[in-house]
Design an enzyme around this catalytic site. Structure first.
Site, PDB file in Angstrom:
ATOM      1  CE  LYS A  74     -15.766 -34.567  -4.620  1.00  0.00           C
ATOM      2  NZ  LYS A  74     -16.976 -35.233  -4.104  1.00  0.00           N
ATOM      3  CG  ASP A 111     -20.708 -33.866  -4.436  1.00  0.00           C
ATOM      4  OD1 ASP A 111     -20.896 -34.221  -5.609  1.00  0.00           O
ATOM      5  OD2 ASP A 111     -19.596 -33.925  -3.869  1.00  0.00           O
TER       6      ASP A 111
END
Ligand code: ATR
Length: 284
Positions: A74, A111
């Site tokens: 990520k 997120d």
């Protein structure tokens, strides 16, 4: 639902991770592809760290619409994209790549918005102005939560982490609404809080429980856990037992997937009870 067969014009997306076999994203996106009868596929892509640059470059060559990015890529993927949305830069991580018709790769981080959407779904009475938030943990998940809470206008946000220096670094990075508080003070810090968020791995199956005395927490404070295996963590069970509203972590996983699916496949999918059951492996 369709039988899942594809035409030659099928849209393709997937998830890049290492390992990737544990990811629930193929199951989640597969459910939506069938539900909305999309001519498309979502595949797990096991990419070793050393192969990340060539794998990411290859996506547009292969005609992918985009991918999710998971552990451990990520952060590293940030430097491999043509554009990165500001919220992803602030979080310091990308979990969704959208590839345009021109082949350009745009990095996003959904997120934080998934966290907020889940919170609003599960605790409709919660308001950003309700009072202070307490966030446990200072890893990547905490950064996404902090950015979401800051953007929603929550203040102050107390961050507590076993390794205090990491909490201090977050307070320095995000500024005054974020206050680093020593881990040892976590029970007292709950006094007056309107929201308690666990972003640590404590309480996850196979991990130690989170040791936290909830006595000082106001009875109407919302308690949420990013851990979703088990769905009801010991923290959520203890909060529920004393009457606090609780929100489990599965919804964040489901909601963070919505913007990617919409961008790749052209349908905004719904987060439903059936989807929850299916992703947890208890649905048909
Ligand atoms: P993620 O990106 O999922 O947030 P991470 O960066 O590995 O993952 O962060 C894990 C978080 O859980 C950290 O806040 C970690 O605390 P440290 O920064 O001190 O490592 C926290 N954590 C993990 N195990 C813990 C434990 N046994 N006690 C307290 N905190 C723990």
């Amino acid at each position: 639902m369709t039988d899942g067969s594809l035409s030659g014009a099928a849209r393709v997306a997937g998830v890049i991770g290492w390992p990737v076999a544990h990811s629930r994203s193929p199951r989640l996106h597969g459910y939506w592809l069938r539900t909305y009868a999309v001519d498309g596929a979502y595949v797990p892509l096991a990419v070793a760290p050393g192969h990340l640059p060539s794998a990411v470059r290859g996506l547009s060559a292969l005609g992918f619409r985009g991918v999710n990015v998971t552990v451990p890529h990520k952060e590293a993927v940030l430097g491999l994209l043509d554009a990165v949305q500001p919220s992803a830069r602030r979080i310091g991580a990308v979990n969704t790549i959208v590839i345009g018709p021109d082949g350009r790769l745009e990095g996003r981080n959904t997120d934080g918005e998934g966290f907020l959407a889940n919170l609003r779904d599960g605790a409709p009475g919660w308001r950003p102005g309700a009072g202070p938030a307490v966030v446990l943990g200072a890893g990547g998940a905490a950064r996404a939560v902090l950015v979401a809470l800051l953007d929603a206008g929550v203040a102050p946000i107390h961050v507590l982490n076993r390794t205090h220096d990491r909490a201090v670094a977050l307070a320095a990075a995000y500024g005054p609404p974020v206050v680093a508080v020593p881990w040892e003070a976590r029970a007292e810090r709950l006094a007056g809080a309107a929201l308690l968020v666990n972003t640590t791995s404590l309480g996850m199956a196979g991990q130690p429980a989170l040791e936290l005395e909830l006595g000082a927490l106001p009875g109407d404070a919302v308690v949420t856990d990013l851990v979703y295996v088990p769905l009801e963590t010991p923290l959520l069970a203890a909060a529920r037992a004393r009457g606090n509203p609780v929100v489990d972590g599965l919804g964040m996983l489901l909601h963070q997937a919505v913007p990617g699916f919409e961008a790749w496949f052209g349908v905004r999918p719904a987060v439903t009870p059936d989807l929850r059951a299916y992703v947890m492996g208890t649905g048909p």
